[in-house]
Design an enzyme around this catalytic site. Structure first.
Site, PDB file in Angstrom:
ATOM      1  N   THR A 227       0.907  -1.178  -0.012  1.00  0.00           N
ATOM      2  CA  THR A 227       0.006  -0.111   0.001  1.00  0.00           C
ATOM      3  C   THR A 227       0.809   1.204   0.004  1.00  0.00           C
ATOM      4  OG1 THR A 227      -1.773  -1.053   1.209  1.00  0.00           O
ATOM      5  CG2 THR A 227      -1.891   1.109   1.226  1.00  0.00           C
TER       6      THR A 227
ATOM      7  N   SER B 250       1.572  -7.357  -1.000  1.00  0.00           N
ATOM      8  CA  SER B 250       2.212  -8.526  -0.268  1.00  0.00           C
ATOM      9  C   SER B 250       1.657  -9.998  -0.218  1.00  0.00           C
ATOM     10  CB  SER B 250       2.712  -8.233   1.131  1.00  0.00           C
ATOM     11  OG  SER B 250       1.465  -8.091   2.025  1.00  0.00           O
TER      12      SER B 250
ATOM     13  N   THR C 259       1.574  -4.524   4.091  1.00  0.00           N
ATOM     14  CA  THR C 259       1.285  -5.113   5.529  1.00  0.00           C
ATOM     15  C   THR C 259       0.763  -6.401   5.705  1.00  0.00           C
ATOM     16  OG1 THR C 259      -0.897  -4.000   5.764  1.00  0.00           O
ATOM     17  CG2 THR C 259       0.893  -2.731   6.385  1.00  0.00           C
ATOM     18  N   ASP C 260      -0.075  -7.032   4.717  1.00  0.00           N
ATOM     19  CA  ASP C 260      -0.890  -7.957   4.907  1.00  0.00           C
ATOM     20  C   ASP C 260       0.017  -9.382   5.178  1.00  0.00           C
ATOM     21  OD1 ASP C 260      -3.009  -6.583   4.476  1.00  0.00           O
ATOM     22  OD2 ASP C 260      -3.176  -7.093   2.365  1.00  0.00           O
TER      23      ASP C 260
HETATM   24  N1  ASP Z   1      -2.642  -5.336   0.310  1.00  0.00           N
HETATM   25  C1  ASP Z   1      -1.495  -4.639   0.816  1.00  0.00           C
HETATM   26  C2  ASP Z   1      -0.227  -5.390   1.075  1.00  0.00           C
HETATM   27  O1  ASP Z   1      -0.218  -6.096   1.772  1.00  0.00           O
HETATM   28  C3  ASP Z   1      -2.004  -4.048   2.040  1.00  0.00           C
HETATM   29  C4  ASP Z   1      -0.698  -3.017   2.830  1.00  0.00           C
HETATM   30  O2  ASP Z   1       0.435  -2.780   2.370  1.00  0.00           O
HETATM   31  O3  ASP Z   1      -1.222  -2.280   3.738  1.00  0.00           O
HETATM   32  O4  ASP Z   1       0.729  -5.344  -0.077  1.00  0.00           O
END
Ligand code: ASP
Length: 333
Positions: free
Chosen positions: A12, A52, A83-84
């Site tokens: 993200t 991710s 973050t995932d």
């Molecule tokens: N879908 C995103 C990822 O994990 C979520 C994020 O980065 O907060 O790449």
């Protein structure tokens, strides 16, 4: 002058809005501008540009190699990541890049860096402060907290306070007094950094529900799994009436498949010695994950299986702390 490397992988933090939702792009220039500091030399390198959810063992190996090769050249490394699955990658890197001599700090954000309300700037600055700290290890910097990489779990989908340090104190915080770190938590070592690329990815995580059939275990083995982690109930319990898992756990172990049991509860250690539904599991030969997170349990089993297929040695490797993921005080009680 300190020299900090920023490795970017997407997520993200570097995403743009599209008709199909947020898509990661290369935002290296923006990231670099955010951290501009005349007393620090910054190098930014994009490894790949992925959400991710698409980061898998193939990417872990690339990340581990990039980090390991950079260790002698930099004072600290920041790795931006979605973050995932950040908790999985940070746990795995804790086992693949052992005894790092500099800080390796993962960060990301819940809103893209381009968004006017983004948390990316705060998180990057927090990671930057930690990367300059000279404290070696693998960490996650998020929402003004510094946590050990293999103690983290993504606990919230959208709050800025997305990550929690499970069963272990938060190492540091940013406040009006700057970055304060509990240095007494850091173990020093004279061991040299070590890169481990041999991991066994045929590890399956089975979360039990009251309707799960134990027949799933032989099916998984037929389909090639080589290690099994079972998320059991509460302090440590698995059914043995009607849906008898004990028999199938024993059969798996007899076939040379290590079985590790952990808890579906997020907080406090699992202890399979308390209830009959737990002691039977231990008697079957399963290994307890004690106070480890599920993310650390799964990745550590991949690491252990990458080193040996001897079940005794796997247990020994699994229960030996590598990067703060397991608390030795929990061993003998
Ligand atoms: N879908 C995103 C990822 O994990 C979520 C994020 O980065 O907060 O790449």
């Amino acid at each position: 002058m300190k020299h900090i490397l920023i490795l970017t992988t997407g997520g993200t933090i570097s995403s743009i809005t599209s008709k199909e939702g947020l898509i990661p792009q290369n935002a290296d220039t923006l990231l670099k501008e955010t951290l501009h500091d005349s007393s620090t030399e910054l190098t930014v390198k994009s490894i790949f540009v992925l959400d991710s959810s698409n980061i898998q063992p193939e990417e872990w190996k690339i990340i581990a190699k990039q980090i390991f090769d950079a260790l002698p050249l930099y004072d600290g490394i920041i790795l931006t990541h979605g973050t995932d699955t950040m908790a999985y990658t940070a746990s795995m890197i804790s086992f693949m890049v052992q005894h790092p001599n500099i800080p390796i700090v993962f960060t990301g954000s819940q809103l893209p860096i381009e968004h006017p309300l983004t948390d990316a700037i705060d998180n990057l600055r927090c990671a930057f402060a930690m990367a300059k700290s000279d404290i070696p290890g693998v960490f996650i910097a998020f929402n003004r907290k510094i946590m050990f990489g293999c103690r983290c779990v993504k606990a919230r989908t959208s709050s800025f306070d997305a990550f929690e340090s499970i069963n272990f104190k938060t190492l540091g915080r940013i406040s009006a007094t700057g970055l304060s770190i509990k240095r007494e938590m850091i173990h020093t070592t004279s061991l040299k950094p070590k890169l481990v690329l041999d991991i066994n990815t045929e590890v399956f995580l089975l979360k039990l529900t009251p309707t799960t059939s134990p027949k799933v275990i032989p099916l998984l083995i037929e389909n090639g799994i080589q290690g099994l982690v079972i998320e059991a109930y509460g302090a440590g319990g698995i059914s043995f009436i009607r849906r008898d898992f004990i028999k199938e756990i024993q059969a798996a172990i007899q076939k040379g498949i290590p079985v590790v049991v952990c808890s579906q509860c997020l907080y406090e250690r699992a202890n399979f010695n308390i209830y009959e539904v737990g002691t039977k599991v231990l008697a079957s030969g399963a290994i307890e994950a004690l106070d480890m997170t599920t993310e650390a349990t799964v990745t550590k089993l991949m690491y252990a299986l990458g080193q040996t297929s001897d079940l005794k040695k796997i247990k020994e490797i699994f229960l030996t702390p590598i990067s703060y993921e397991i608390n030795p005080e929990n061993y003998n009680n």
